[in-house]
Design an enzyme around this catalytic site. Sequence first.
Site, PDB file in Angstrom:
ATOM      1  N   CYS A 254      22.491  35.294  -1.467  1.00 44.38           N
ATOM      2  CA  CYS A 254      23.379  34.903  -2.549  1.00 44.38           C
ATOM      3  C   CYS A 254      24.655  35.749  -2.655  1.00 44.38           C
ATOM      4  CB  CYS A 254      22.545  35.033  -3.817  1.00 44.38           C
ATOM      5  SG  CYS A 254      23.410  34.908  -5.312  1.00 44.38           S
TER       6      CYS A 254
ATOM      7  N   GLU B 233      28.888  29.228  -3.713  1.00 42.81           N
ATOM      8  CA  GLU B 233      28.109  28.972  -2.493  1.00 42.81           C
ATOM      9  C   GLU B 233      26.903  28.072  -2.769  1.00 42.81           C
ATOM     10  OE1 GLU B 233      28.623  33.488  -0.699  1.00 42.81           O
ATOM     11  OE2 GLU B 233      26.641  32.703  -1.164  1.00 42.81           O
TER      12      GLU B 233
HETATM   13  S1  SF4 Z   1      20.252  38.147  -8.244  1.00 44.30           S
HETATM   14 FE1  SF4 Z   1      20.897  38.969 -10.219  1.00 44.30          FE
HETATM   15  S2  SF4 Z   1      23.110  39.402  -9.996  1.00 44.30           S
HETATM   16 FE2  SF4 Z   1      22.488  38.071  -8.288  1.00 44.30          FE
HETATM   17  S3  SF4 Z   1      22.974  36.014  -8.989  1.00 44.30           S
HETATM   18 FE3  SF4 Z   1      20.813  36.371  -9.461  1.00 44.30          FE
HETATM   19  S4  SF4 Z   1      20.821  37.149 -11.561  1.00 44.30           S
HETATM   20 FE4  SF4 Z   1      22.896  37.328 -10.797  1.00 44.30          FE
END
Ligand code: SF4
Length: 345
Positions: free
Chosen positions: A332, A89
């Site tokens: 995310c 993404e």
């Molecule tokens: S928040 Fe943590 S688990 Fe999510 S992409 Fe970033 S590093 Fe990886």
Amino acid sequence: MNTIYDTESLEEFRRRNAIQPHRMKLFYNALFKHSKGWNEALGTLPEAARSDFETGIQFQCLELVERHDSEVDGASKLIFKTHDHHLIESVVLRPKTGRTSICISSQVGCACYCSFCATGKMGFTRNLTQAEILDQVTQSNRMIQPEGRTIRNVVFMGMGEPLLNIDHVFSAVEFLRAAPFFNLSDSRITVSTVGIPKAMERFVETFPKMQLALSLHSARQEVRQRMMPQARTFPLERIRETLVAASRHGKVMIEYLMLAGVNDREEDFLALEKYLKGLPVHINLIPFNEYPGSNLQGTPLEQRAEFSARLKAAGFDVTLRYSMGSDIAAACGQLVQHKQKEALL
Ligand code: SF4
């Protein structure tokens, strides 16, 4: 196959086709500064050289499979497919005040397993290559070109932990800042990390003027470990040493996702204030985009505003962020996770 990001191979193509450097510059400008399509970029080269480039160089290495435009705030979430059928993404952000930005992915999935993150629930598949990282920017630029926009800020805050794919991320960053290509100034590139001290130190030494963002999320070791398992390996004291070193080159961004009843209480505030005292940091208080499969809830706006006001009163630079793209699952990993579930049905 060589890609348009493979500068050494492109130089070989240039030499063997006896292309003058200024024609090559026009070719690169078409691709990276004017966001033109492949045929238009090829049209800048001498006619005799075009078929060699066309057959020997891959124009794009990701396939754009979905685009979701927010009706609320002008964010666009893009899902790309890699050559081996993985989904990643990117999010294009068009803030009303400020420059067009993109949040890009550096890995397929992620090995950090942060409890609040949809990507963390997918596990880790593989690192993205330099070309796959850069293609998110190139294709997004072509997409927004009819709007008269260009990406001016690149943030490594999408899927994956960038500093666990350090070689490819560093070479992508070099390409983003290189004058013949994207020519972005260092202050327009931000790399965000969960906190991997040695890699953070390497980043600061290599790119001292670039923005480093630390996903802190809690200044209490036991709370942080629950939120981010990586915190067990790299405790807060060790990370603070790195912050002290990094802040010699300028302000470090501190990301603080506010979760109700997890890191927004009085003891959390006091720990944060104490931990960051004396450091030149800019704190971003981030709202949580709730998503199916997560039982976490975001801190209500009123409480976030109060937390922000208290930090400001304590002398910190703080930005209270508002959710962008909440109607398009812009946090995310959310859309890819949704899409993967769809494929299983
Ligand atoms: S928040 Fe943590 S688990 Fe999510 S992409 Fe970033 S590093 Fe990886």
